[in-house]
Design an enzyme around this catalytic site. Sequence first.
Site, PDB file in Angstrom:
ATOM      1  N   GLU A 171       0.899  -1.165   0.000  1.00  0.00           N
ATOM      2  CA  GLU A 171       0.000   0.000   0.000  1.00  0.00           C
ATOM      3  C   GLU A 171       0.931   1.207   0.000  1.00  0.00           C
ATOM      4  O   GLU A 171       1.580   1.484   0.999  1.00  0.00           O
ATOM      5  CB  GLU A 171      -0.885   0.026   1.260  1.00  0.00           C
ATOM      6  CG  GLU A 171      -1.612  -1.276   1.579  1.00  0.00           C
ATOM      7  CD  GLU A 171      -2.775  -1.579   0.655  1.00  0.00           C
ATOM      8  OE1 GLU A 171      -3.094  -0.758  -0.219  1.00  0.00           O
ATOM      9  OE2 GLU A 171      -3.367  -2.667   0.801  1.00  0.00           O
ATOM     10  N   CYS A 184      -1.790   9.549   3.045  1.00  0.00           N
ATOM     11  CA  CYS A 184      -1.517   9.044   1.700  1.00  0.00           C
ATOM     12  C   CYS A 184      -2.614   9.511   0.758  1.00  0.00           C
ATOM     13  O   CYS A 184      -2.421   9.610  -0.444  1.00  0.00           O
ATOM     14  CB  CYS A 184      -1.447   7.529   1.718  1.00  0.00           C
ATOM     15  SG  CYS A 184      -2.780   6.833   2.658  1.00  0.00           S
TER      16      CYS A 184
HETATM   17  P1  NAD Z   1       8.383   4.877   4.684  1.00  0.00           P
HETATM   18  O1  NAD Z   1       8.353   4.211   3.361  1.00  0.00           O
HETATM   19  O2  NAD Z   1       9.490   5.809   4.981  1.00  0.00           O
HETATM   20  O3  NAD Z   1       8.410   3.788   5.845  1.00  0.00           O
HETATM   21  C1  NAD Z   1       7.396   2.826   6.009  1.00  0.00           C
HETATM   22  C2  NAD Z   1       7.928   1.690   6.876  1.00  0.00           C
HETATM   23  O4  NAD Z   1       8.957   0.998   6.180  1.00  0.00           O
HETATM   24  C3  NAD Z   1       8.542   2.122   8.198  1.00  0.00           C
HETATM   25  O5  NAD Z   1       8.182   1.183   9.199  1.00  0.00           O
HETATM   26  C4  NAD Z   1      10.034   2.037   7.913  1.00  0.00           C
HETATM   27  O6  NAD Z   1      10.802   1.848   9.080  1.00  0.00           O
HETATM   28  C5  NAD Z   1      10.084   0.809   7.030  1.00  0.00           C
HETATM   29  N1  NAD Z   1      11.263   0.649   6.172  1.00  0.00           N
HETATM   30  C6  NAD Z   1      12.033   1.597   5.612  1.00  0.00           C
HETATM   31  N2  NAD Z   1      13.014   1.022   4.880  1.00  0.00           N
HETATM   32  C7  NAD Z   1      12.835  -0.330   4.967  1.00  0.00           C
HETATM   33  C8  NAD Z   1      13.505  -1.461   4.424  1.00  0.00           C
HETATM   34  N3  NAD Z   1      14.557  -1.347   3.630  1.00  0.00           N
HETATM   35  N4  NAD Z   1      13.044  -2.681   4.736  1.00  0.00           N
HETATM   36  C9  NAD Z   1      11.959  -2.833   5.512  1.00  0.00           C
HETATM   37  N5  NAD Z   1      11.305  -1.805   6.064  1.00  0.00           N
HETATM   38  C10 NAD Z   1      11.727  -0.563   5.784  1.00  0.00           C
HETATM   39  O7  NAD Z   1       6.950   5.599   4.853  1.00  0.00           O
HETATM   40  P2  NAD Z   1       6.460   6.587   5.989  1.00  0.00           P
HETATM   41  O8  NAD Z   1       7.167   7.890   5.849  1.00  0.00           O
HETATM   42  O9  NAD Z   1       6.428   5.923   7.309  1.00  0.00           O
HETATM   43  O10 NAD Z   1       4.926   6.763   5.535  1.00  0.00           O
HETATM   44  C11 NAD Z   1       4.534   7.657   4.550  1.00  0.00           C
HETATM   45  C12 NAD Z   1       4.315   6.979   3.224  1.00  0.00           C
HETATM   46  O11 NAD Z   1       3.368   5.929   3.354  1.00  0.00           O
HETATM   47  C13 NAD Z   1       3.728   7.911   2.175  1.00  0.00           C
HETATM   48  O12 NAD Z   1       4.329   7.672   0.946  1.00  0.00           O
HETATM   49  C14 NAD Z   1       2.260   7.512   2.152  1.00  0.00           C
HETATM   50  O13 NAD Z   1       1.587   7.843   0.958  1.00  0.00           O
HETATM   51  C15 NAD Z   1       2.355   6.044   2.369  1.00  0.00           C
HETATM   52  N6  NAD Z   1       1.097   5.503   2.879  1.00  0.00           N
HETATM   53  C16 NAD Z   1       0.307   4.752   2.068  1.00  0.00           C
HETATM   54  C17 NAD Z   1      -0.912   4.287   2.524  1.00  0.00           C
HETATM   55  C18 NAD Z   1      -1.822   3.460   1.668  1.00  0.00           C
HETATM   56  O14 NAD Z   1      -2.778   2.885   2.199  1.00  0.00           O
HETATM   57  N7  NAD Z   1      -1.602   3.364   0.380  1.00  0.00           N
HETATM   58  C19 NAD Z   1      -1.308   4.590   3.818  1.00  0.00           C
HETATM   59  C20 NAD Z   1      -0.471   5.349   4.627  1.00  0.00           C
HETATM   60  C21 NAD Z   1       0.734   5.796   4.152  1.00  0.00           C
END
Ligand code: NAD
Length: 529
Positions: free
Chosen positions: A290, A324
Amino acid sequence: MPKETAFKLTYATMFNPPEELHTRFEDALTKVKANLGKEHTMLIGGKERKAKATFEDRSPINTDWVLGVFQQGDEHDAADAIAAARAAFPAWSGCSWQERLALLRKAADLIDERIYEFGAVIALEVGKNRMEALSDAAEAADLIRYACDQINANSGFIKKMGEDPLQGFKAVNYSVLRPYGVWLIVSPFNFPAALTGGPAGAALAAGNTIVIKPASDTPWTSRLLADCFRDAGLPDGVVNYVTGPGRTLGQALIDNPDVDGITFTGSFDVGMGIYRSFAQGSYVRPTILELGGKNPAIVSKNADIEEAALGIVRSAFGLQGQKCSACSRVYIERPVYQKILSRVVELTNKLAIGDPTDRSVYLGPVVNKNSYADFQAYIKEINEAGGRFLTGGKILTDGDFDKGYFCAPTIVVDLPMDHRLWKQEMFVPITTLTQVETLEEAMGYANDVGYGLTAGFYGSLDEAQWFFENIRAGVTYANRPQGATTGAWPGFQPFGGWKGSGSSGKNAGGLYYVQLYMHEQIQTLIQKS
Ligand code: NAD
């Protein structure tokens, strides 16, 4: 926490809450604030686990506030958490679906009972206003219930199929959906309860055991969730909770061959990296992604100006533009362009900014230093490209604002149409508006991005139907003053994206979601007749 009594936060009540909600939130906030700075452990195989190092969880409202000290898990913790989930899988998947659902419904009820504590922690960790914080937790409980309801409505997905006609034999065929095994849940900071609890609930209801890895900005909320699962009586190892950096701990979890499936919610770039890493395993495993959005609103000349302006402002600046589903670009037909602009600016200027735990505040800070720096870099870039700020365009540093990451909600016009920021998710309180000559032109722009998460429309009923048919996005709204592009609730607006916004094509909290956590087995039994 006192047990939830008369009032339950639901989709219907959250726009018009009773006074009780405010007093109970404030009581919980006082208690939570009296307990800041404590050390929290990970939960692996039912045991509390410390790591070699720790990190501080600070509030974006005031970075002097250390909310808690959390464990910086490493690859050994990752391996142990997955091994614990593996060990718990046979018993959890082997018990009846009715038993599993009963425990999960208990966990959902515990979230409701503790909702004010959740709300206070979410407000402090993320910087959400109180209604948004409480809704996040309420949605987590309802997402868990919705997954249970779906399994129940489908009788555990154990379905008798046709009996194939075989001379001299009786054939009995069953279709059974069965869990995969160990499921990894990596969640983002912006909905730390709903986007951890929702996938967790679906994975568990389906019979998988799980490992939860929350974002480093929001470890506390996920710990509260893990506590609800434990206190509801889920057996040790069914829910494991680890904390630490995505790049190290997260990657170690992804790279572990003993993971059978993943739900990742987060940014496009990280998600695609995870998708590619996970594909290095020896066979294809389910990967529910997502991802981000670049959500448009289109306003027709036939729109109700007030509804449109309200919806745009709420979706652009709710949670400081860090949903998001945030409305980050708006295409407006020329005849109503000026009217919409002035009303949007008026409404934006009325938004109360400050400590989001205050009842009167709508806009809190952005989540961390990186987002704060991103906001400033985007403002500079927009300025240099000739964009004009009708309001905002600056960070806020007066008085207590300089303790946190506060940014003024920003409305941009005149950004050249070929500028990259029309297509890139910014995830800060900036939205860009432009005028168009026709709705077709607006639709062309709306669909011309790599994302397809949410989209909004304001206009006549016929135009709304045209919009639904032509927009390429997973969640779409027409004439909605509550939010042009935002708003989701299980059973009402299931949430998921098309194109670069999601991998499964099925929306969370909807009719087809829990099935993603199970694979089908056909059981054919032949007996001589
Ligand atoms: P992010 O991608 O920075 O991090 C998300 C998660 O991934 C965190 O727990 C982070 O620690 C982890 N992570 C980072 N690198 C990783 C790796 N190499 N391996 C495994 N895990 C890793 O996102 P964020 O800043 O926490 O959230 C914002 C983003 O999420 C925005 O782009 C937003 O649009 C998206 N989002 C999407 C939805 C949806 O339903 N489509 C909902 C909420 C947020």
